[in-house]
Design a protein around this motif. Structure first.
Motif, PDB file in Angstrom:
ATOM      1  N   GLU A 182       0.812  -1.208   0.000  1.00  0.00           N
ATOM      2  CA  GLU A 182       0.000   0.000   0.000  1.00  0.00           C
ATOM      3  C   GLU A 182       0.852   1.269   0.000  1.00  0.00           C
ATOM      4  O   GLU A 182       1.834   1.372   0.720  1.00  0.00           O
ATOM      5  N   PHE A 183       0.436   2.219  -0.823  1.00  0.00           N
ATOM      6  CA  PHE A 183       1.128   3.506  -0.943  1.00  0.00           C
ATOM      7  C   PHE A 183       0.795   4.344   0.281  1.00  0.00           C
ATOM      8  O   PHE A 183      -0.357   4.603   0.571  1.00  0.00           O
ATOM      9  N   ILE A 214      10.803  10.353  -2.480  1.00  0.00           N
ATOM     10  CA  ILE A 214      11.031   9.038  -1.887  1.00  0.00           C
ATOM     11  C   ILE A 214       9.693   8.420  -1.517  1.00  0.00           C
ATOM     12  O   ILE A 214       8.947   8.959  -0.709  1.00  0.00           O
ATOM     13  N   VAL A 215       9.403   7.325  -2.172  1.00  0.00           N
ATOM     14  CA  VAL A 215       8.097   6.704  -2.012  1.00  0.00           C
ATOM     15  C   VAL A 215       8.120   5.750  -0.818  1.00  0.00           C
ATOM     16  O   VAL A 215       9.058   4.971  -0.650  1.00  0.00           O
ATOM     17  N   MET A 216       7.091   5.876   0.013  1.00  0.00           N
ATOM     18  CA  MET A 216       7.029   5.053   1.218  1.00  0.00           C
ATOM     19  C   MET A 216       5.787   4.193   1.207  1.00  0.00           C
ATOM     20  O   MET A 216       4.727   4.629   0.764  1.00  0.00           O
ATOM     21  N   ASP A 217       5.916   2.972   1.687  1.00  0.00           N
ATOM     22  CA  ASP A 217       4.765   2.065   1.703  1.00  0.00           C
ATOM     23  C   ASP A 217       4.362   1.754   3.137  1.00  0.00           C
ATOM     24  O   ASP A 217       4.892   2.331   4.086  1.00  0.00           O
ATOM     25  N   GLU A 218       3.437   0.833   3.288  1.00  0.00           N
ATOM     26  CA  GLU A 218       2.911   0.508   4.618  1.00  0.00           C
ATOM     27  C   GLU A 218       3.986   0.022   5.594  1.00  0.00           C
ATOM     28  O   GLU A 218       3.789   0.062   6.799  1.00  0.00           O
ATOM     29  N   ASP A 219       5.114  -0.469   5.069  1.00  0.00           N
ATOM     30  CA  ASP A 219       6.177  -0.944   5.951  1.00  0.00           C
ATOM     31  C   ASP A 219       7.130   0.162   6.384  1.00  0.00           C
ATOM     32  O   ASP A 219       8.196  -0.103   6.929  1.00  0.00           O
ATOM     33  N   THR A 220       6.789   1.401   6.089  1.00  0.00           N
ATOM     34  CA  THR A 220       7.638   2.516   6.507  1.00  0.00           C
ATOM     35  C   THR A 220       7.033   3.146   7.759  1.00  0.00           C
ATOM     36  O   THR A 220       5.855   3.500   7.762  1.00  0.00           O
TER      37      THR A 220
END
Lengths: 157, 618
Positions: free
Chosen positions: B411-412, B452-458
């Motif tokens: 997920e974004f 910098i693209v971050m997803d649910e694990d960030t």
């Protein structure tokens, strides 16, 4: 005495590549760093004499700029990139793995003088994250479980 | 040939080059970017040379630096592009070379196994320009990268290089400044200050000496467009600076480059020398009577030296500490003389603006932000790399259309822009157009264009802690808010990530942010609050989860997570047990394993080696 003379010649060879002005100080210090893996005290004294700048000022540069080190570094340098992209993609785990395997903390040198482990803030190869540089050779997409193999393969030990 | 002494001679030389060029020859472009070289581009280029020599073929092998090399295909390098077929091959090995020559160069057929495959659809795309990553791009600053050899000034001239300069030399300096003003070009280094206005205020100051500087320090983590331009098209920067110098009446320029970019330094040095030989730099440029030269100044790995006043001190051979800017550097900059400092990408835009005109440039982009911007799209996104698009593109278009969506179908969550001076923008604001003003309004910044693209694990608290830690290390320590305030902020953030944060921590953080914003000496300190404030603003619930529930929702903060093995997924292959540095994983072969949580140091090696995705974080 002979050793000092030899050293001075080594420093002069580097200094002579540049104009003898203050503008050249940083570049010369970086070349010292590259050649000797640190900035030797004799080099600072020589530079101070040749350029005519107080040694204290050169020391100030030596402590300010990250690329310079006033203490000797290991034969091999491992740089773990800790830029944002690398951070998100697992640089902290890679750093920990190296600290554990080499038994040295970040910015430290192993007891046998073989490796210096450094953190760098972004080497501009973000698309290859996480990136580790071994003696300035780029290794992209490194993994904590494989990083020591990468290091060993390159330095041949 | 020697020095070119007039505009006419340069045009004649260009015609000569064009006549000698053999565009009908098949061309092989081997990427020599940092990534591709790391993956073995050199032996591939050599293999092409060998095959060509052996078979006596007429093929033009061009060793260039391609932005493809930087759009995430680095990981798939070495890259080889072929013309006229317009084909891109990935992961080329020297042993593939004879087949490529036979099939593609001679036969015009595609070697299927070497082409790009869309990560989402699995579809093979052989044509370079049809790769989704390229379709939406419009290249101005990156116009030549990947198509010319950066080591060849002839390549640059043949591609139309230095035509902006010849046009400029026929103009009045004042008209050049007006042109840059009208184009709406704003500084690409991050601040977004109008370049023309800066130039105008510099010429307004009386002085016998003026300096033109290029900021190639690029310390922002996550951004590498300046590197790519300096490495791949150094002449565009040099040409831009000569035009600027002519407009400003400057005779000496400096390019300040990070010492961490050895290839950029090498290519720039060679380009400067070639330009001098050709009479494009030095005394009496192209017989115009105007003289200008450029020196390279190597940075020393200090982030704060990207700040203008610190950079100027560093160029002069001093410790690169910033100064208070009650006097601007356009009045008293390098050696206290009027100085214009622009960043690499800004300079690279200048020749095109002069050549094609302000109206053309101003027709691209948004009302307040004209032209294109190079973004480095990195992090948890499928296609990472450099993209140049018109200003005003939405975050979502960038991430989804060009970036190909989030890595691994996750997920974004957010994008971080502007490096340590910027902030995080959540997914729900992803339709925001990207330009200088909208990003600032959202509490972030354009910065140098790192996305910098971050997803649910960030974990957003971890991200704020990360940037604050970065700034603590990079602060020069000259002013108290930055020297003492930042470490205190880091302490507070670390306590939160360790599960020791209280409700009062958020208020204290906000207070410190406020203090830094108005109290710090330079941009590093005054913008340091952005990563913290923006994450508190948009992800307060994550802070609260850490503080109240002692839980890290993203599963990142070590003190708040535990590793365990899912017995359903575990096949008992023993790989994790073998690799665990603590030897705290037990279990019989072919039976589910377990982790002894008391001994576990949460190093993540088990998760890294597990091929069955059986190691979980909770």
């Amino acid at each position: 005495m002979t050793e000092v003379t030899r050293d001075l010649a080594q420093f002069d060879r580097i200094i002579d590549r540049y104009e003898k002005t203050e503008e050249s100080l940083l570049a010369i210090l970086q070349d010292f760093q590259r050649e000797f893996h640190y900035v030797p005290e004799e080099g600072i004294r020589r530079l101070s004499e040749v350029i005519g700048v107080p040694a204290s000022k050169i020391y100030a540069m030596g402590t300010f700029y990250k690329a310079l080190s006033l203490t000797p570094r290991g034969r091999h340098t491992i740089k773990v990139c800790t830029g944002t992209a690398c951070h998100l993609k697992g640089a902290p785990q890679i750093l920990e793995a190296l600290e554990r395997e080499l038994k040295v903390k970040r910015n430290g040198t192993t007891e046998d003088g073989e490796f210096t482990l450094e953190c760098v803030n972004c080497v501009g190869a973000c698309a290859m994250a996480p990136v580790t540089l071994v003696d300035d050779v780029y290794h992209g997409q490194t993994r904590p479980s494989k990083i020591m193999d990468v290091v060993k393969k390159q330095v041949g030990s | 040939m020697g020095a070119i002494k007039s505009v006419e001679q340069l045009e004649a030389y260009r015609r000569e080059l064009a006549a000698a060029a053999r565009p009908e020859l098949p061309t092989v472009l081997v990427c020599f970017g940092t990534g591709c070289q790391a993956n073995g581009a050199r032996p591939v280029a050599e293999a092409f040379m060998d095959v060509i020599k052996e078979q006596g073929l007429e093929i033009d092998v061009n060793v260039g630096i391609k932005t493809t090399g930087c759009h995430g295909y680095c990981e798939n390098g070495p890259l080889v592009a072929l013309r006229p077929q317009d084909i891109l091959y990935l992961k080329v090995k020297p042993e593939d070379v004879p087949e490529i020559v036979e099939e593609t160069v001679k036969g015009g057929r595609v070697v299927e196994r070497l082409v790009y495959r869309d990560k989402a659809t699995g579809e093979a795309v052989a044509r370079y320009s049809e790769i989704p990553f390229y379709r939406h791009q419009q290249r101005i600053a990156l116009r030549h990268i990947g198509t010319i050899d950066p080591a060849s000034i002839d390549d640059y001239i043949l591609a139309g290089g230095y035509a902006g300069l010849t046009k400029a030399l026929a103009m009045k300096p004042d008209d050049i400044i007006s042109e840059v003003e009208r184009s709406g070009l704003r500084g690409r280094g991050g601040g977004g200050f109008p370049a023309g206005t800066k130039w105008r205020s510099c010429v307004a100051v009386e002085s016998d000496v003026r300096y033109v500087l290029c900021n190639g320090d690029e310390g922002d983590p996550g951004a590498f467009m300046d590197r790519s331009i300096m490495e791949g098209d150094p002449h565009s920067v040099i040409e831009g600076m000569i035009i600027g110098a002519y407009a400003l009446g400057s005779h000496q320029g400096y390019i300040y480059v990070r010492d961490e970019y050895p290839l950029a330094i090498r290519n720039l040095t060679a380009a400067l020398e070639a330009a001098r030989e050709k009479g494009l730099l030095g005394e009496d440029i192209l017989g115009s009577g105007f003289s200008f030269d450029i020196k390279i100044s190597r940075g020393g790995g200090a982030f704060v030296c990207g700040e203008s006043s610190a950079l100027m001190r560093s160029v002069a051979g001093e410790v690169g500490e910033p100064r208070a800017k009650y006097i601007r550097s356009v009045e008293r900059g390098l050696y206290d003389k009027p100085t214009v400092l622009n960043n690499v990408e800004t300079w690279a835009n200048v020749p095109e603006i002069i050549l094609k005109g302000a109206d053309w440039y101003a027709s691209i982009g948004t009302e307040g932000s004209k032209g294109t911007k190079v973004f480095s799209l990195v992090g948890k996104v499928n296609n990472t790399g450099l993209v140049e698009v018109p200003m005003g593109i939405s975050i979502r278009e960038l991430v989804e259309n060009i970036g190909g969506g989030i890595l691994g179908g996750k997920e974004f969550k957010a994008v971080q822009t502007g490096g340590p001076s910027g902030g995080c923008i959540p997914e729900r604001l992803a339709d925001l157009p990207i330009d200088f003003d909208s990003l600032t309004e959202a509490g972030s910044m354009m910065g140098s264009g790192g996305i910098i693209v971050m997803d649910e694990d960030t974990c957003m608290v971890d991200v704020a802690r990360y940037f604050t830690g970065f700034l603590v290390e990079e602060s020069c320590g000259k002013c108290t808010p930055c020297r003492d305030g930042l470490p205190r902020m880091l302490d507070l953030l670390t306590e939160i990530t360790e599960g020791c944060g209280g409700e009062e921590h958020l208020a204290m953080l906000e207070g410190l942010c406020d203090l830094l914003t108005w109290g710090a000496l330079c941009g590093l300190g005054t913008s340091a609050a952005n990563p913290v404030l923006s994450t508190i603003k948009y992800f307060r619930d994550e802070y609260e989860a850490h503080i109240r529930d002692k839980r890290c929702p993203a599963g990142v903060c070590k003190a708040l997570i535990t590793y365990h093995i899912d017995p359903e997924a575990c096949t008992g292959c023993r790989l994790c047990a073998k690799n665990c540095p603590q030897e705290c994983i037990t279990g019989k072969r072919k039976e589910p394993h377990t982790i002894d949580a008391d001994k576990c140091i949460k190093c993540g090696v088990c998760k890294d080696v597990c091929t069955f995705d059986a190691v979980r974080i909770s």
